[in-house]
Design a protein around this motif. Structure first.
Motif, mmCIF file in Angstrom:
data_model
loop_
_atom_site.group_PDB
_atom_site.id
_atom_site.type_symbol
_atom_site.label_atom_id
_atom_site.label_comp_id
_atom_site.label_asym_id
_atom_site.label_seq_id
_atom_site.Cartn_x
_atom_site.Cartn_y
_atom_site.Cartn_z
ATOM 1 N N ALA A 97 -55.082 -7.764 -14.184
ATOM 2 C CA ALA A 97 -54.795 -7.138 -15.471
ATOM 3 C C ALA A 97 -55.733 -7.622 -16.574
ATOM 4 O O ALA A 97 -56.223 -6.828 -17.363
ATOM 5 C CB ALA A 97 -53.343 -7.406 -15.865
ATOM 6 N N VAL A 98 -55.962 -8.926 -16.629
ATOM 7 C CA VAL A 98 -56.869 -9.504 -17.617
ATOM 8 C C VAL A 98 -57.829 -10.420 -16.859
ATOM 9 O O VAL A 98 -57.415 -11.449 -16.331
ATOM 10 C CB VAL A 98 -56.106 -10.309 -18.692
ATOM 11 C CG1 VAL A 98 -57.078 -10.936 -19.688
ATOM 12 C CG2 VAL A 98 -55.093 -9.427 -19.410
ATOM 13 N N PRO A 99 -59.103 -10.032 -16.790
ATOM 14 C CA PRO A 99 -60.070 -10.842 -16.044
ATOM 15 C C PRO A 99 -60.231 -12.242 -16.620
ATOM 16 O O PRO A 99 -59.939 -12.487 -17.788
ATOM 17 C CB PRO A 99 -61.378 -10.054 -16.175
ATOM 18 C CG PRO A 99 -60.980 -8.687 -16.597
ATOM 19 C CD PRO A 99 -59.701 -8.835 -17.360
ATOM 20 N N GLU A 107 -56.621 -16.225 -16.523
ATOM 21 C CA GLU A 107 -56.641 -14.838 -16.083
ATOM 22 C C GLU A 107 -55.192 -14.406 -15.871
ATOM 23 O O GLU A 107 -54.299 -15.234 -15.710
ATOM 24 C CB GLU A 107 -57.474 -14.652 -14.815
ATOM 25 C CG GLU A 107 -57.045 -15.493 -13.643
ATOM 26 C CD GLU A 107 -58.058 -15.481 -12.504
ATOM 27 O OE1 GLU A 107 -58.806 -14.508 -12.350
ATOM 28 O OE2 GLU A 107 -58.100 -16.473 -11.759
ATOM 29 N N VAL A 108 -54.959 -13.089 -15.907
ATOM 30 C CA VAL A 108 -53.606 -12.564 -15.788
ATOM 31 C C VAL A 108 -53.564 -11.500 -14.697
ATOM 32 O O VAL A 108 -54.453 -10.642 -14.624
ATOM 33 C CB VAL A 108 -53.118 -11.953 -17.129
ATOM 34 C CG1 VAL A 108 -51.707 -11.388 -16.984
ATOM 35 C CG2 VAL A 108 -53.178 -12.986 -18.244
ATOM 36 N N LYS A 172 -34.820 -4.291 -5.224
ATOM 37 C CA LYS A 172 -35.840 -3.382 -5.754
ATOM 38 C C LYS A 172 -37.163 -4.126 -5.840
ATOM 39 O O LYS A 172 -37.220 -5.350 -5.663
ATOM 40 C CB LYS A 172 -35.420 -2.830 -7.119
ATOM 41 C CG LYS A 172 -35.181 -3.885 -8.177
ATOM 42 C CD LYS A 172 -34.670 -3.253 -9.466
ATOM 43 C CE LYS A 172 -34.345 -4.328 -10.494
ATOM 44 N NZ LYS A 172 -33.835 -3.753 -11.736
ATOM 45 N N ILE A 173 -38.234 -3.397 -6.111
ATOM 46 C CA ILE A 173 -39.565 -4.010 -6.209
ATOM 47 C C ILE A 173 -39.547 -5.071 -7.310
ATOM 48 O O ILE A 173 -39.038 -4.833 -8.403
ATOM 49 C CB ILE A 173 -40.643 -2.954 -6.487
ATOM 50 C CG1 ILE A 173 -40.755 -1.978 -5.313
ATOM 51 C CG2 ILE A 173 -41.996 -3.617 -6.747
ATOM 52 C CD1 ILE A 173 -41.684 -0.802 -5.570
ATOM 53 N N LEU A 174 -40.083 -6.223 -6.991
ATOM 54 C CA LEU A 174 -40.206 -7.321 -7.941
ATOM 55 C C LEU A 174 -41.523 -7.157 -8.696
ATOM 56 O O LEU A 174 -42.577 -7.016 -8.080
ATOM 57 C CB LEU A 174 -40.180 -8.653 -7.176
ATOM 58 C CG LEU A 174 -40.392 -9.927 -7.972
ATOM 59 C CD1 LEU A 174 -39.263 -10.140 -8.976
ATOM 60 C CD2 LEU A 174 -40.489 -11.121 -7.022
ATOM 61 N N HIS A 175 -41.450 -7.156 -10.017
ATOM 62 C CA HIS A 175 -42.640 -7.031 -10.868
ATOM 63 C C HIS A 175 -42.826 -8.344 -11.623
ATOM 64 O O HIS A 175 -41.926 -8.774 -12.358
ATOM 65 C CB HIS A 175 -42.479 -5.883 -11.865
ATOM 66 C CG HIS A 175 -42.451 -4.536 -11.225
ATOM 67 N ND1 HIS A 175 -43.590 -3.792 -11.016
ATOM 68 C CD2 HIS A 175 -41.422 -3.814 -10.726
ATOM 69 C CE1 HIS A 175 -43.268 -2.651 -10.431
ATOM 70 N NE2 HIS A 175 -41.959 -2.646 -10.234
ATOM 71 N N LEU A 176 -43.973 -8.960 -11.424
ATOM 72 C CA LEU A 176 -44.294 -10.237 -12.068
ATOM 73 C C LEU A 176 -45.554 -10.109 -12.901
ATOM 74 O O LEU A 176 -46.462 -9.348 -12.562
ATOM 75 C CB LEU A 176 -44.546 -11.319 -11.010
ATOM 76 C CG LEU A 176 -43.495 -11.555 -9.953
ATOM 77 C CD1 LEU A 176 -44.002 -12.530 -8.904
ATOM 78 C CD2 LEU A 176 -42.213 -12.067 -10.589
ATOM 79 N N LEU A 177 -45.616 -10.895 -13.942
ATOM 80 C CA LEU A 177 -46.836 -11.101 -14.706
ATOM 81 C C LEU A 177 -47.197 -12.553 -14.465
ATOM 82 O O LEU A 177 -46.392 -13.452 -14.731
ATOM 83 C CB LEU A 177 -46.586 -10.831 -16.185
ATOM 84 C CG LEU A 177 -47.801 -10.777 -17.085
ATOM 85 C CD1 LEU A 177 -48.689 -9.592 -16.686
ATOM 86 C CD2 LEU A 177 -47.378 -10.627 -18.537
ATOM 87 N N VAL A 178 -48.381 -12.800 -13.919
ATOM 88 C CA VAL A 178 -48.785 -14.152 -13.552
ATOM 89 C C VAL A 178 -50.037 -14.541 -14.343
ATOM 90 O O VAL A 178 -51.079 -13.909 -14.211
ATOM 91 C CB VAL A 178 -49.063 -14.273 -12.036
ATOM 92 C CG1 VAL A 178 -49.488 -15.689 -11.677
ATOM 93 C CG2 VAL A 178 -47.838 -13.852 -11.233
#
Length: 184
Positions: A97-99, A107-108, A172-178
């Motif tokens: 998402a973010v280089p 980075e993200v 359900k699908i797990l959505h993470l921001l790492v």
């Protein structure tokens, strides 16, 4: 997928050649076979997330520096421009998402993990810190034997230099921001 394969190929070659590393030396540093590294550099193989992490850790570079087109550091990352890397028969998906920013040292990634699936991550280099935010779903993190449950809207921060396992314990699908921070 062809575009990301080209970026990985070019970026790996550039990093290796800038450091004067042979494929043999790179294989020893990364614990990825010389044959696999050659296939990646030729663009004949799309490496898994685990293989990319081994290369990044061995060469002491960020994950996104391998998968992103090297451009001006100021840019808008459009949804259609995010690079996708998959593993475990597409049950684990990582979007850059973010280089990586050399100035900021982070980075993200946006991560999706299907129900009843897990992803085991090898330890990163010393000084790497992970910040994991659960956007949707239920996450169980096993960090070197310590298990924590993180609900939607919660986060966990930990030293990435240890084995860690992401598990989707929801239906359900797990959505993470790492966010991955590389200490200087």
């Amino acid at each position: 997928m062809k575009e990301i394969t080209e970026y990985i190929s070019k970026n790996l070659q550039t990093i290796r050649k800038e450091r004067g590393l042979s494929l043999d030396k790179t294989a020893k540093l990364t614990e990825v076979s010389k044959a696999m590294l050659a296939q990646i550099e030729r663009g004949d193989s799309v490496p898994t997330v685990t293989t990319l992490w081994k290369i990044a850790n061995g060469l002491k570079v960020s994950f996104s520096s391998l998968i992103s087109q090297q451009t001006n550091p100021i840019r808008v990352v459009k949804k259609q421009d995010r690079y996708l890397v998959t593993e475990a028969e597409n049950h684990y998906r990582v979007h850059a998402a973010v280089p990586f920013s050399p100035e900021k040292q982070f980075e993200v990634f946006m991560v999706e993990l299907d129900p009843e699936n897990e992803h085991k991550s090898s330890p990163h280099n010393p000084g790497v810190e992970e910040h994991v935010f659960v956007q949707e779903g239920q996450l169980e993190m096993d960090i070197d034997g310590t298990v924590e449950k993180i609900e939607e809207g919660e986060a966990i921060i930990f030293d990435g230099n240890q084995t860690h396992i992401y598990r989707n314990i929801g239906d359900k699908i797990l959505h993470l921001l790492v966010l991955i921070y590389y200490a200087k």
